[in-house]
Design a protein around this motif. Structure first.
Motif, PDB file in Angstrom:
ATOM      1  N   SER A 100      75.441  37.649 -58.323  1.00 42.49           N
ATOM      2  CA  SER A 100      76.265  38.535 -57.514  1.00 42.49           C
ATOM      3  C   SER A 100      77.752  38.183 -57.632  1.00 42.49           C
ATOM      4  N   ALA A 101      78.067  36.914 -57.534  1.00 45.71           N
ATOM      5  CA  ALA A 101      79.466  36.480 -57.657  1.00 45.71           C
ATOM      6  C   ALA A 101      80.020  36.810 -59.035  1.00 45.71           C
ATOM      7  N   SER A 102      79.227  36.610 -60.075  1.00 48.91           N
ATOM      8  CA  SER A 102      79.666  36.894 -61.434  1.00 48.91           C
ATOM      9  C   SER A 102      79.879  38.398 -61.628  1.00 48.91           C
ATOM     10  N   ILE A 103      78.944  39.207 -61.149  1.00 48.47           N
ATOM     11  CA  ILE A 103      79.078  40.662 -61.262  1.00 48.47           C
ATOM     12  C   ILE A 103      80.349  41.128 -60.569  1.00 48.47           C
ATOM     13  N   GLU A 104      80.585  40.642 -59.361  1.00 52.79           N
ATOM     14  CA  GLU A 104      81.794  41.025 -58.626  1.00 52.79           C
ATOM     15  C   GLU A 104      83.037  40.649 -59.417  1.00 52.79           C
ATOM     16  N   HIS A 105      83.090  39.430 -59.910  1.00 50.23           N
ATOM     17  CA  HIS A 105      84.245  38.958 -60.666  1.00 50.23           C
ATOM     18  C   HIS A 105      84.503  39.834 -61.891  1.00 50.23           C
ATOM     19  N   ILE A 106      83.459  40.151 -62.629  1.00 51.90           N
ATOM     20  CA  ILE A 106      83.610  40.926 -63.855  1.00 51.90           C
ATOM     21  C   ILE A 106      84.039  42.358 -63.554  1.00 51.90           C
ATOM     22  N   LEU A 107      83.457  42.982 -62.534  1.00 53.86           N
ATOM     23  CA  LEU A 107      83.851  44.350 -62.193  1.00 53.86           C
ATOM     24  C   LEU A 107      85.302  44.424 -61.736  1.00 53.86           C
ATOM     25  N   VAL A 108      85.763  43.404 -61.024  1.00 56.84           N
ATOM     26  CA  VAL A 108      87.171  43.354 -60.627  1.00 56.84           C
ATOM     27  C   VAL A 108      88.046  43.113 -61.857  1.00 56.84           C
ATOM     28  N   GLU A 109      87.634  42.177 -62.694  1.00 58.89           N
ATOM     29  CA  GLU A 109      88.374  41.851 -63.912  1.00 58.89           C
ATOM     30  C   GLU A 109      88.550  43.084 -64.807  1.00 58.89           C
ATOM     31  N   LYS A 110      87.531  43.924 -64.886  1.00 55.43           N
ATOM     32  CA  LYS A 110      87.577  45.122 -65.731  1.00 55.43           C
ATOM     33  C   LYS A 110      88.239  46.318 -65.043  1.00 55.43           C
ATOM     34  N   GLY A 111      88.581  46.168 -63.771  1.00 57.48           N
ATOM     35  CA  GLY A 111      89.228  47.260 -63.053  1.00 57.48           C
ATOM     36  C   GLY A 111      88.262  48.345 -62.595  1.00 57.48           C
ATOM     37  N   VAL A 112      86.964  48.063 -62.615  1.00 54.54           N
ATOM     38  CA  VAL A 112      85.972  49.036 -62.151  1.00 54.54           C
ATOM     39  C   VAL A 112      86.055  49.171 -60.635  1.00 54.54           C
ATOM     40  N   LEU A 113      86.191  48.053 -59.953  1.00 54.80           N
ATOM     41  CA  LEU A 113      86.359  48.005 -58.501  1.00 54.80           C
ATOM     42  C   LEU A 113      87.439  46.981 -58.176  1.00 54.80           C
ATOM     43  N   SER A 114      88.037  47.130 -57.018  1.00 52.28           N
ATOM     44  CA  SER A 114      88.991  46.118 -56.552  1.00 52.28           C
ATOM     45  C   SER A 114      88.285  45.210 -55.549  1.00 52.28           C
ATOM     46  N   THR A 115      88.863  44.058 -55.324  1.00 52.51           N
ATOM     47  CA  THR A 115      88.321  43.145 -54.317  1.00 52.51           C
ATOM     48  C   THR A 115      88.305  43.825 -52.957  1.00 52.51           C
ATOM     49  N   GLU A 116      89.339  44.600 -52.676  1.00 50.02           N
ATOM     50  CA  GLU A 116      89.428  45.300 -51.398  1.00 50.02           C
ATOM     51  C   GLU A 116      88.297  46.319 -51.250  1.00 50.02           C
ATOM     52  N   GLU A 117      87.974  47.046 -52.327  1.00 45.68           N
ATOM     53  CA  GLU A 117      86.881  48.014 -52.275  1.00 45.68           C
ATOM     54  C   GLU A 117      85.542  47.323 -52.037  1.00 45.68           C
ATOM     55  N   ILE A 118      85.342  46.206 -52.681  1.00 49.51           N
ATOM     56  CA  ILE A 118      84.100  45.456 -52.502  1.00 49.51           C
ATOM     57  C   ILE A 118      84.007  44.922 -51.082  1.00 49.51           C
ATOM     58  N   THR A 119      85.108  44.395 -50.554  1.00 49.91           N
ATOM     59  CA  THR A 119      85.130  43.877 -49.187  1.00 49.91           C
ATOM     60  C   THR A 119      84.850  44.989 -48.184  1.00 49.91           C
ATOM     61  N   ALA A 120      85.470  46.157 -48.380  1.00 50.40           N
ATOM     62  CA  ALA A 120      85.248  47.286 -47.468  1.00 50.40           C
ATOM     63  C   ALA A 120      83.798  47.754 -47.515  1.00 50.40           C
ATOM     64  N   ALA A 121      83.227  47.844 -48.706  1.00 49.52           N
ATOM     65  CA  ALA A 121      81.829  48.266 -48.838  1.00 49.52           C
ATOM     66  C   ALA A 121      80.904  47.254 -48.187  1.00 49.52           C
ATOM     67  N   THR A 122      81.203  45.973 -48.349  1.00 53.64           N
ATOM     68  CA  THR A 122      80.397  44.919 -47.744  1.00 53.64           C
ATOM     69  C   THR A 122      80.434  45.022 -46.221  1.00 53.64           C
ATOM     70  N   ARG A 123      81.614  45.285 -45.677  1.00 54.88           N
ATOM     71  CA  ARG A 123      81.733  45.430 -44.217  1.00 54.88           C
ATOM     72  C   ARG A 123      80.942  46.627 -43.716  1.00 54.88           C
TER      73      ARG A 123
END
Length: 100
Positions: A70-93
C-alpha cells in the motif's frame, strides 16, 4: 550494509513462521488494486518492489506485507502524478468517516 528488505542468506536463529495468514478485507483490496493498476499500465511489479525497497528500515520493519504494498503504491502514484498526497489523504478521511 544490506537494506531492511534484503534478508536472503542472513543468519537467524528464529524459526520460519509457516502458519497460514487469514487475509483482512483491506488486504484483498490492496491486492486487487495492484492488479487493476498493472492491467492499466499505471504500475508494474518492478516499481512496486522499488517502492518497498525505498522504505526506511523502521517503516519496513513496522509494516505488514500488504502495508508495504500500500505504501509503495501510494508513493508511485504520487510520483507519477496520477494522484496527489492531498487527494489520497482526503479519500482516506472519507473512507474512515463512512466505514469507521
Amino acid at each position: 550494509m544490506p537494506s531492511a528488505h534484503d534478508r536472503g542468506g542472513l543468519p537467524s536463529r528464529e524459526p520460519i513462521d509457516q502458519t497460514s495468514h487469514e487475509w483482512a478485507d483491506w488486504e484483498h483490496l490492496v491486492n486487487a488494486m495492484m492488479g487493476v493498476l498493472r492491467r492499466h499500465g499505471l504500475i508494474n511489479v518492478d516499481e512496486l518492489r522499488r517502492g518497498i525497497e525505498a522504505m526506511t528500515p523502521a517503516e519496513y520493519e513496522s509494516s505488514s506485507y500488504y502495508e508495504r504494498w500500500s505504501a509503495s503504491i501510494e508513493h508511485i502514484l504520487v510520483e507519477k502524478g496520477v494522484l496527489s498526497t492531498e487527494e489520497i489523504t482526503a479519500a482516506t478521511r472519507e473512507i474512515d468517516a463512512e466505514w469507521g
